[in-house]
Motif scaffolding. Sequence first.
Motif, PDB file in Angstrom:
ATOM      1  N   ILE A 132       0.836  -1.195   0.000  1.00 37.08           N
ATOM      2  CA  ILE A 132       0.000   0.000   0.000  1.00 37.08           C
ATOM      3  C   ILE A 132       0.878   1.255   0.000  1.00 37.08           C
ATOM      4  CG2 ILE A 132      -1.668   1.318   1.389  1.00 37.08           C
ATOM      5  CD1 ILE A 132      -2.854  -1.144  -0.034  1.00 37.08           C
ATOM      6  N   ALA A 133       0.382   2.271  -0.714  1.00 35.88           N
ATOM      7  CA  ALA A 133       1.038   3.582  -0.826  1.00 35.88           C
ATOM      8  C   ALA A 133       2.312   3.543  -1.662  1.00 35.88           C
ATOM      9  CB  ALA A 133       1.327   4.196   0.542  1.00 35.88           C
ATOM     10  N   LYS A 134       2.516   2.427  -2.356  1.00 34.74           N
ATOM     11  CA  LYS A 134       3.634   2.342  -3.290  1.00 34.74           C
ATOM     12  C   LYS A 134       3.089   1.871  -4.636  1.00 34.74           C
ATOM     13  CE  LYS A 134       7.134   1.179   0.205  1.00 34.74           C
ATOM     14  NZ  LYS A 134       8.180   0.209   0.594  1.00 34.74           N
ATOM     15  N   GLU A 135       3.720   2.319  -5.712  1.00 37.99           N
ATOM     16  CA  GLU A 135       3.276   1.893  -7.031  1.00 37.99           C
ATOM     17  C   GLU A 135       3.818   0.513  -7.368  1.00 37.99           C
ATOM     18  OE1 GLU A 135       2.327   5.172 -10.182  1.00 37.99           O
ATOM     19  OE2 GLU A 135       4.335   5.510  -9.400  1.00 37.99           O
ATOM     20  N   LYS A 393      16.517  -1.041 -14.471  1.00 41.58           N
ATOM     21  CA  LYS A 393      16.288   0.285 -13.884  1.00 41.58           C
ATOM     22  C   LYS A 393      15.998   1.279 -15.005  1.00 41.58           C
ATOM     23  CE  LYS A 393      17.831  -0.492  -9.495  1.00 41.58           C
ATOM     24  NZ  LYS A 393      17.123  -0.161  -8.244  1.00 41.58           N
ATOM     25  N   THR A 394      15.458   2.441 -14.639  1.00 38.84           N
ATOM     26  CA  THR A 394      15.328   3.526 -15.607  1.00 38.84           C
ATOM     27  C   THR A 394      16.706   4.143 -15.842  1.00 38.84           C
ATOM     28  OG1 THR A 394      14.976   5.230 -13.936  1.00 38.84           O
ATOM     29  CG2 THR A 394      13.017   4.029 -14.704  1.00 38.84           C
ATOM     30  N   ARG A 395      16.803   5.017 -16.854  1.00 34.79           N
ATOM     31  CA  ARG A 395      18.088   5.683 -17.118  1.00 34.79           C
ATOM     32  C   ARG A 395      18.540   6.509 -15.916  1.00 34.79           C
ATOM     33  NH1 ARG A 395      16.103   6.562 -22.641  1.00 34.79           N
ATOM     34  NH2 ARG A 395      17.303   5.215 -24.033  1.00 34.79           N
ATOM     35  N   ALA A 396      17.556   6.995 -15.147  1.00 32.82           N
ATOM     36  CA  ALA A 396      17.891   7.806 -13.967  1.00 32.82           C
ATOM     37  C   ALA A 396      18.277   6.928 -12.778  1.00 32.82           C
ATOM     38  CB  ALA A 396      16.699   8.687 -13.606  1.00 32.82           C
ATOM     39  N   GLY A 397      18.182   5.583 -12.966  1.00 35.87           N
ATOM     40  CA  GLY A 397      18.564   4.668 -11.892  1.00 35.87           C
ATOM     41  C   GLY A 397      17.429   4.287 -10.974  1.00 35.87           C
ATOM     42  N   ASP A 398      16.184   4.692 -11.330  1.00 37.78           N
ATOM     43  CA  ASP A 398      15.032   4.367 -10.494  1.00 37.78           C
ATOM     44  C   ASP A 398      14.448   3.016 -10.895  1.00 37.78           C
ATOM     45  OD1 ASP A 398      15.205   6.845  -9.188  1.00 37.78           O
ATOM     46  OD2 ASP A 398      14.019   7.833 -10.761  1.00 37.78           O
ATOM     47  N   VAL A 400      11.758   0.636 -12.377  1.00 37.74           N
ATOM     48  CA  VAL A 400      10.836   0.843 -13.497  1.00 37.74           C
ATOM     49  C   VAL A 400       9.403   0.606 -13.032  1.00 37.74           C
ATOM     50  CG1 VAL A 400      10.169   0.052 -15.803  1.00 37.74           C
ATOM     51  CG2 VAL A 400      12.588   0.124 -15.153  1.00 37.74           C
ATOM     52  N   ARG A 401       8.547   1.626 -13.225  1.00 34.65           N
ATOM     53  CA  ARG A 401       7.139   1.469 -12.873  1.00 34.65           C
ATOM     54  C   ARG A 401       6.480   0.497 -13.853  1.00 34.65           C
ATOM     55  NH1 ARG A 401       4.188   7.099 -12.092  1.00 34.65           N
ATOM     56  NH2 ARG A 401       4.496   7.122 -14.359  1.00 34.65           N
ATOM     57  N   LEU A 402       5.628  -0.379 -13.333  1.00 34.26           N
ATOM     58  CA  LEU A 402       5.021  -1.398 -14.177  1.00 34.26           C
ATOM     59  C   LEU A 402       4.150  -0.779 -15.256  1.00 34.26           C
ATOM     60  CD1 LEU A 402       4.676  -4.308 -14.852  1.00 34.26           C
ATOM     61  CD2 LEU A 402       3.046  -4.561 -12.984  1.00 34.26           C
ATOM     62  N   ARG A 403       3.411   0.260 -14.918  1.00 35.27           N
ATOM     63  CA  ARG A 403       2.530   0.846 -15.942  1.00 35.27           C
ATOM     64  C   ARG A 403       3.349   1.498 -17.055  1.00 35.27           C
ATOM     65  NH1 ARG A 403      -0.539   5.815 -12.834  1.00 35.27           N
ATOM     66  NH2 ARG A 403       1.280   7.147 -12.630  1.00 35.27           N
ATOM     67  N   ASP A 404       4.518   2.058 -16.727  1.00 34.48           N
ATOM     68  CA  ASP A 404       5.371   2.641 -17.766  1.00 34.48           C
ATOM     69  C   ASP A 404       5.911   1.556 -18.690  1.00 34.48           C
ATOM     70  OD1 ASP A 404       4.977   5.132 -16.673  1.00 34.48           O
ATOM     71  OD2 ASP A 404       6.883   5.174 -15.583  1.00 34.48           O
ATOM     72  N   VAL A 410       3.268  -1.471 -25.513  1.00 36.53           N
ATOM     73  CA  VAL A 410       2.156  -1.229 -26.447  1.00 36.53           C
ATOM     74  C   VAL A 410       2.555  -0.177 -27.495  1.00 36.53           C
ATOM     75  CG1 VAL A 410      -0.211  -0.355 -26.622  1.00 36.53           C
ATOM     76  CG2 VAL A 410       0.408  -1.935 -24.774  1.00 36.53           C
ATOM     77  N   GLU A 411       3.257   0.864 -27.074  1.00 40.94           N
ATOM     78  CA  GLU A 411       3.698   1.905 -28.025  1.00 40.94           C
ATOM     79  C   GLU A 411       4.636   1.314 -29.083  1.00 40.94           C
ATOM     80  OE1 GLU A 411       5.459   4.858 -25.536  1.00 40.94           O
ATOM     81  OE2 GLU A 411       3.532   5.427 -24.618  1.00 40.94           O
ATOM     82  N   ARG A 412       5.565   0.469 -28.657  1.00 42.14           N
ATOM     83  CA  ARG A 412       6.488  -0.147 -29.611  1.00 42.14           C
ATOM     84  C   ARG A 412       5.747  -1.105 -30.548  1.00 42.14           C
ATOM     85  NH1 ARG A 412      12.310  -0.797 -28.224  1.00 42.14           N
ATOM     86  NH2 ARG A 412      12.862   0.751 -26.657  1.00 42.14           N
ATOM     87  N   ALA A 413       4.769  -1.851 -30.008  1.00 40.62           N
ATOM     88  CA  ALA A 413       3.983  -2.747 -30.857  1.00 40.62           C
ATOM     89  C   ALA A 413       3.205  -1.947 -31.890  1.00 40.62           C
ATOM     90  CB  ALA A 413       3.029  -3.575 -29.998  1.00 40.62           C
TER      91      ALA A 413
END
Length: 590
Positions: A132-135, A393-398, A400-404, A410-413
């Motif tokens: 809870i309270a986390k993505e 990880k993301t390029r910023a080192g975070d 990766v959010r699942l929704r992203d 989907v965008e690449r497809a």
Amino acid sequence: MLSLSQSLDAQLRAAMQRAFPEADAGLDPQLAPASKPEFGDFQANGALPLAKPLKQAPRQIATAIVEQLQADPAFTDLCLEPQIAGPGFINLTIRPERLAAEVSARLGDERLGVPAVENPAPVVVDFSSPNIAKEMHVGHLRSTIIGDSLARVLEFRGHPVLRLNHVGDWGTQFGMLITHLKQVAPEALDTADAVDLGDLVAFYREAKKRFDDDEAFQSTSRDEVVKLQGGDPVSLKAWGLLCDQSRREFQKIYDRLDIRLSERGESFYNPLLPAVIDGLKTAELLVTDDGAQCVFLEGVQGKDGKPLPVIVQKSDGGFNYATTDLAAIRYRFGAAPEGDGARRVVYVTDAGQANHFAGVFQVAERAGWIPDGARLEHVPFGLVQGEDGKKLKTRAGDTVRLRDLLDEAVERAETDLRSRLKEEERSESEEFIQHVAGTVGLAAVKYADLSQNRITNYQFSFDRMLALQGNTAPYLLYAVVRIAGIARKGGDLAATNAQLQFSEPQEWALVRELLKFDAVIAEVEEELLPNRLCSYLFELSQVFNRFYDQVPVLKADPEALASRLALCRLTADTLRLGLGLLGIATLDRM
């Protein structure tokens, strides 16, 4: 060919008993699928281990078994003449007419020959489990889709399955969150939807920073935990608001991935924790160590050579994850209405928790909380890595959010689809493009994960998972589309009444591959490895494509047309059902 192999196994056992009545024990035919097509369909290796007790050569034993087999009319109706190979292997080939009859039976069977279990037993599958309270992030991907696939297979086999989302919705962090909420956003306690999850994630970070930096805030947060656990109505309202808003965001991901779950968070087990301590005392397992209540594990030692403890009550009287997991095990195996009455409980979590669950499972076993014949299993999985072999990880080192991650798939497809439509000079509606891109993108993410042996780490690559060639979802989806195209071009795939006749090697190869489906499903049910089903579907697609490329279907001679269309139909039905058990939707056009 599960039913055929079971019949064959019984016939072999009976033949061995007739041939060697003096061998009371050890009469196992060791029946297995043939290692190569030229050896037939099955291979019985049971003559070799009998050589020593019977004091005979394995080939001599195999010859005696074969003589008894050929005297059995049920066997001769099922198989061609057995062949003895090597030191004493018995190679067995199913009669072509029996194989054709199996195909006919599956054409009229919505289960495609997969039997429901004779004795279904309630199963709990514990998977996904965000906090809870986390993505939800990429770390939740594997648990969610592996758990869903296993639940689908178990349900298909006929077991009642309770899909549980063991959400992190309790504990000391809520004192911190509730205190922060009361102080910086008191209006949220009176206004619906005053805080969205994006804000909640930032909100969690702010609360954590205050907790780490501000002793007064720490003290108030600890008091808030006591108030929450004591049932203070305002604290409970704040807790409920945080949970509800997180839950709505989680549900968006689950809806998108077509995941069904029943939420039962850690808070559910909170009232049951004192009974765990009492039960362990009764079982005389509890040891007080430095003020904490522990159970010392058998056969598990620390670096100092002493047994490792599982702490179930801290020196300050508080409980922890192990206590909650023990309460969950008791409840899940407990008889209704005070429990779930499960006979099999499956936990789908990352491999890093293997030691935790091994310890908790041992404690539950020693306490007598696992019924006789019941199964308690940890289904571990490895990390999702980037193409550099490091944790994704993301390029910023975070993280990766699942929704992203799903959005990008989907965008690449969609980009790939628009490029292909342009090359083929095809014009399709925007609705078609969005539907196909959404289906292919999500299928690619799921299949790329499920097709790996879950125990290992795997490298995440959009380029690989969206490729139309290789062991990918688009390759399998395209095989289904190809068969749908046959139907559109005039092939009546619904016809099943014709007497099936096959003559070409490619036809027989496809027949045999199709008939493996039931055994693969039974294997996944037992071993909880979805990649076995993925490997089978990929091989089936390859065998079908060779058949379709090398043997005419729509232009076949009239006497062969119905049989080849039947193979096309059964292939499509098998791919659709198999992909459905992986949680992957199919398409008729791409």
